[in-house]
Enzyme design. Structure first.
Site, PDB file in Angstrom:
ATOM      1  N   ASP A  38     -93.770   9.886  49.082  1.00 53.98           N
ATOM      2  CA  ASP A  38     -93.167  10.913  49.937  1.00 53.98           C
ATOM      3  C   ASP A  38     -91.811  11.337  49.380  1.00 53.98           C
ATOM      4  OD1 ASP A  38     -95.385  10.933  51.484  1.00 53.98           O
ATOM      5  OD2 ASP A  38     -94.419  10.235  53.311  1.00 53.98           O
ATOM      6  N   TYR A  41     -91.400  16.369  50.375  1.00 55.72           N
ATOM      7  CA  TYR A  41     -91.984  16.956  51.584  1.00 55.72           C
ATOM      8  C   TYR A  41     -92.266  18.449  51.381  1.00 55.72           C
ATOM      9  CZ  TYR A  41     -91.430  12.906  54.674  1.00 55.72           C
ATOM     10  OH  TYR A  41     -91.552  11.670  55.266  1.00 55.72           O
ATOM     11  N   HIS A 169     -97.814   3.186  49.074  1.00 59.75           N
ATOM     12  CA  HIS A 169     -97.131   3.986  50.085  1.00 59.75           C
ATOM     13  C   HIS A 169     -97.397   3.483  51.509  1.00 59.75           C
ATOM     14  CE1 HIS A 169     -95.048   7.336  51.822  1.00 59.75           C
ATOM     15  NE2 HIS A 169     -96.094   7.647  52.561  1.00 59.75           N
ATOM     16  N   HIS A 179     -97.425   5.185  62.356  1.00 58.28           N
ATOM     17  CA  HIS A 179     -98.308   4.898  61.214  1.00 58.28           C
ATOM     18  C   HIS A 179     -98.886   3.485  61.315  1.00 58.28           C
ATOM     19  CE1 HIS A 179     -97.166   8.640  59.451  1.00 58.28           C
ATOM     20  NE2 HIS A 179     -95.921   8.289  59.262  1.00 58.28           N
ATOM     21  N   HIS A 208     -93.763   4.978  53.914  1.00 55.73           N
ATOM     22  CA  HIS A 208     -94.542   5.637  54.968  1.00 55.73           C
ATOM     23  C   HIS A 208     -93.880   5.559  56.342  1.00 55.73           C
ATOM     24  CE1 HIS A 208     -97.973   7.829  56.205  1.00 55.73           C
ATOM     25  NE2 HIS A 208     -98.685   6.832  56.710  1.00 55.73           N
ATOM     26  N   VAL A 209     -93.557   4.365  56.807  1.00 56.49           N
ATOM     27  CA  VAL A 209     -92.894   4.190  58.100  1.00 56.49           C
ATOM     28  C   VAL A 209     -91.395   4.402  57.910  1.00 56.49           C
ATOM     29  CG1 VAL A 209     -92.442   2.607  60.004  1.00 56.49           C
ATOM     30  CG2 VAL A 209     -94.655   2.559  58.829  1.00 56.49           C
ATOM     31  N   HIS A 210     -90.805   5.258  58.722  1.00 55.85           N
ATOM     32  CA  HIS A 210     -89.400   5.637  58.530  1.00 55.85           C
ATOM     33  C   HIS A 210     -88.468   4.615  59.181  1.00 55.85           C
ATOM     34  CE1 HIS A 210     -91.155   9.981  58.403  1.00 55.85           C
ATOM     35  NE2 HIS A 210     -91.521   9.246  57.365  1.00 55.85           N
TER      36      HIS A 210
END
Length: 319
Positions: A38, A41, A169, A179, A208-210
């Site tokens: 990522d 974007y 990811h 997620h 992936h997880v913010h």
């Protein structure tokens, strides 16, 4: 041979990644950078067109933002879901066009990693063997990626690279409500976890997880001596904001940010330092406008060095 590299994920073009970049540039001990997916974007910059399913202008401006860092540190990448560039049916209908039939089209043209046409690969970096997997290419037993992983792990010479680090990811272990247990996570874990455990991978990094989370050594959802430690670091900062909210903390979850809501306290980056064949230090650096601090720090020590009967690594002095 000391190996020192930065680890970052979800580094979209917002003010938070800019702070991360400046912080990484200020650490003159770093020798490379790993991005766990990522990037720009660019796939969500606007509605796709047949000619431009992904915003190349966004890619260009993101590259300009990253240029000072990438010109300083060799940068290794893997794709995330925002590099796929294919769009779900509801968005295709809204746009009135068909999505591109070439996944990772812009990413593949812009980032020439060792895997070539396959977006998974491995490389040796000092005393570490680093494997980069793709959560969004086939990974079931019998797939090219599965066979690559098994063959690659079998060929590792631990006398040359005693540390084996795996990057992807989508996380296999994640107690955040965002997620959580997506197909790419659950099915890839089901297909590959036994192989990863058999060949004693030490740490598995993902994005992936913010937010940020670190596990104890875990295998098949149980804390297991000798299993990999999992670190989720998808918190460089992005337009979607931090992923707030967790399920009840599982026994395998060692550190997470249950109550933080300030993006400056959630977003940050990792710092991996392999000191020698037995000791590795991982730090997670939080972001702040005027002050930066270490939000989590852990030493991983090879159990052979501790003279235990157990294989794998033991986390020491985690905070």
């Amino acid at each position: 041979c000391v190996v020192l590299f930065g680890l970052i994920g979800e580094i979209a073009k917002t003010k938070y990644p800019r702070i991360n970049i400046q912080d990484l540039l200020g650490d003159h001990t770093l020798t490379s950078l790993v991005i766990v997916g990522d990037l720009s974007y660019a796939d969500s910059e606007g509605l796709p067109t047949p000619e431009y399913p992904c915003s190349q202008t966004r890619w260009d401006s993101w590259s300009e933002m990253m240029q000072p860092l990438s010109a300083t540190l060799p940068t290794m990448t893997l794709p995330g879901n925002h590099e796929l560039e294919t769009f779900p049916p509801h968005l295709q209908g809204e746009a009135g066009i068909a999505a591109t039939m070439t996944p990772f089209l812009a990413y593949g043209k812009r980032f020439k990693m060792p895997g070539g046409e396959q977006f998974f690969y491995s490389y040796n970096y000092g005393s570490a063997h680093i494997i980069m997997l793709n959560s969004y290419e086939p990974f079931a037993e019998g797939s090219l990626q599965y066979d690559f992983l098994k063959k690659d792990l079998k060929a590792v010479d631990r006398s040359v690279t005693p540390w084996v680090l795996l990057c992807m990811h989508a996380p296999w272990y994640n107690s955040n409500t965002h997620h959580h247990k997506e197909p790419e996570e659950v099915l890839m874990k089901k297909a590959m976890e036994e192989v990863v455990h058999k060949y004693e991978v030490d740490i598995i990094f993902s994005g992936h997880v913010h937010n940020y989370e670190r596990t104890y050594p875990v295998y098949k959802d149980q804390v297991t001596v000798g299993a990999p430690v999992y670190i989720v670091a998808g918190d460089a900062g992005n337009r979607e904001g931090p992923a707030l909210g967790y399920y009840h903390q599982p026994a395998w979850s060692a550190f997470r940010l249950d109550h933080e809501a300030d993006a400056y306290r959630v977003f940050g980056h990792g710092r991996v330092e392999v000191h020698n064949s037995s000791h590795l230090e991982f730090q997670w650096h939080r972001l702040r406008e005027e002050e930066k601090d270490i939000g989590d720090s852990v030493w991983l020590v090879k159990n052979q060095w501790l003279r235990t009967a157990s294989r794998g690594v033991t986390p020491i002095a985690g905070s």
